[in-house]
Design an enzyme around this catalytic site. Structure first.
Site, PDB file in Angstrom:
ATOM      1  N   ASP A  50     113.156 -81.160 150.424  1.00 51.11           N
ATOM      2  CA  ASP A  50     111.902 -81.540 151.082  1.00 51.11           C
ATOM      3  C   ASP A  50     111.941 -83.024 151.469  1.00 51.11           C
ATOM      4  O   ASP A  50     111.016 -83.523 152.124  1.00 51.11           O
ATOM      5  CB  ASP A  50     110.677 -81.191 150.226  1.00 51.11           C
ATOM      6  N   SER A  51     113.030 -83.720 151.127  1.00 48.34           N
ATOM      7  CA  SER A  51     113.264 -85.059 151.682  1.00 48.34           C
ATOM      8  C   SER A  51     113.273 -85.001 153.203  1.00 48.34           C
ATOM      9  O   SER A  51     113.141 -86.032 153.868  1.00 48.34           O
ATOM     10  CB  SER A  51     114.589 -85.625 151.166  1.00 48.34           C
ATOM     11  N   ASP A  89     114.252 -76.149 149.015  1.00 48.51           N
ATOM     12  CA  ASP A  89     113.191 -76.713 148.163  1.00 48.51           C
ATOM     13  C   ASP A  89     111.858 -76.016 148.384  1.00 48.51           C
ATOM     14  O   ASP A  89     111.478 -75.732 149.531  1.00 48.51           O
ATOM     15  CB  ASP A  89     112.980 -78.184 148.550  1.00 48.51           C
ATOM     16  N   LYS A 119     114.645 -74.406 144.892  1.00 49.15           N
ATOM     17  CA  LYS A 119     114.548 -75.484 143.894  1.00 49.15           C
ATOM     18  C   LYS A 119     113.094 -75.846 143.710  1.00 49.15           C
ATOM     19  O   LYS A 119     112.346 -75.897 144.689  1.00 49.15           O
ATOM     20  CB  LYS A 119     115.350 -76.716 144.337  1.00 49.15           C
ATOM     21  N   GLU A 121     110.563 -78.793 141.611  1.00 46.25           N
ATOM     22  CA  GLU A 121     110.468 -79.978 140.757  1.00 46.25           C
ATOM     23  C   GLU A 121     109.757 -79.526 139.495  1.00 46.25           C
ATOM     24  O   GLU A 121     108.590 -79.150 139.529  1.00 46.25           O
ATOM     25  CB  GLU A 121     109.718 -81.090 141.488  1.00 46.25           C
ATOM     26  N   GLU A 188     117.295 -86.631 138.632  1.00 47.36           N
ATOM     27  CA  GLU A 188     117.153 -87.738 139.591  1.00 47.36           C
ATOM     28  C   GLU A 188     116.584 -88.985 138.911  1.00 47.36           C
ATOM     29  O   GLU A 188     115.615 -88.910 138.143  1.00 47.36           O
ATOM     30  CB  GLU A 188     116.216 -87.321 140.744  1.00 47.36           C
TER      31      GLU A 188
END
Ligand code: KIV
Length: 279
Positions: A50-51, A89, A119, A121, A188
């Site tokens: 999602d960057s 993501d 993925k 978080e 991270e």
């Protein structure tokens, strides 16, 4: 030949899990088909992160990224790749409410992109979601430490695990994700000894970004490592200077257009005179 025309034979979750403690996994983010086709032969995992919101769409954070954006970019990366595992993501707001919300949105990502895993978080609260998804056939990669989607709670993008309490929390997040069934964990923005402790304690491979060389793999945000931006975080190594190269190329093009040097004879169509009809 595009990746579309070549045989597709992707790395699987089992291949990735087997890499624990062996040759480090090579992972990069990807958002579009042509870039994916260049990264694919060299990578074990392509992450449609999602960057994308920040490095492609110019957003201030990843909070504004939507499921539809992730689907569009996921589809492009799948078209451009054929051997790397593709992970997409789950964006902010698409999985936190409860396990049902997580499943419906993860299933949509898997169906509409064809990706092999998603993925999330994963704060400790997300263990329920991870277990629910895995039990229903959706492989999940966890993400602990600096969690960019929590930027507003954290007051910025800051490294995690500086205090004892924060270290314990990050370790607990990692163990909770692994116990819930995550097949791999992104770590991270944490001190290297914490990343090493997590890597030693969890059975699944860890993939570091700003973490430790001892993780089971490494990932970088591709535009950062290719040199698209003047500023990058401390943990990025620049392997290219695409900003410099693109700037020089565009300047040269602009000069040629203004001086009427482009297009030249080789770049212009000419009408071929038709042969006169024979009598
Ligand atoms: O969104 C992303 O690109 C990521 C990587 C930084 C791991 O989550």
């Amino acid at each position: 030949m595009s990746a579309q025309n070549q045989a597709v034979n992707r790395k699987t979750v089992k291949d990735i899990m087997r890499a624990k403690g062996r040759t480090p996994l090579v992972c990069l983010t990807a958002y579009d088909a042509p870039t994916a086709s260049m990264l694919d032969p060299h990578c074990d995992i392509l992450l449609v992160g999602d960057s994308v919101g920040m490095v492609v769409h110019g957003l201030e954070s990843t909070v504004g990224v939507t499921l539809d954006m992730m689907i569009l970019h996921g589809q492009a990366v799948m078209r451009g790749s054929r051997q790397a595992m593709v992970v997409v993501d789950m964006p902010f707001g698409s999985y936190e409410t409860n396990a049902d919300q997580a499943f419906l949105n993860a299933a949509r990502l898997m169906k509409e992109t064809g990706c092999q895993a998603i993925k999330i978080e994963s704060g400790t609260y997300a263990a329920g979601q991870i277990a629910h998804l895995v039990a229903r056939g959706i492989p999940v990669m966890g993400h602990v430490g600096l969690r960019p989607q929590a930027v507003h709670v954290d007051g910025g993008f800051r490294a995690k695990g500086r205090s004892c309490a924060e270290r314990d929390m990050v370790l607990a997040e990692a163990i909770a994700a692994e116990k819930a069934g995550a097949f791999a964990l992104v770590i991270e923005g944490v001190a290297d000894d914490l990343a090493e402790e997590i890597s030693a304690q969890v059975a699944c491979p860890t993939i570091g970004i700003g973490a430790s060389v001892q993780c089971d793999g490494q990932i970088l945000v591709t535009p950062d490592m290719l040199g698209y931006f003047d500023w990058t975080p401390k943990f990025v190594r620049r392997y290219g200077d695409l900003r410099g190269q693109i700037t020089a190329a565009v300047q040269a093009y602009a000069e040629d257009v203004r001086a009427r040097r482009f297009p030249g004879p080789d770049e212009t169509y000419r009408l071929v005179k038709a042969a006169p009809d024979s009598p």
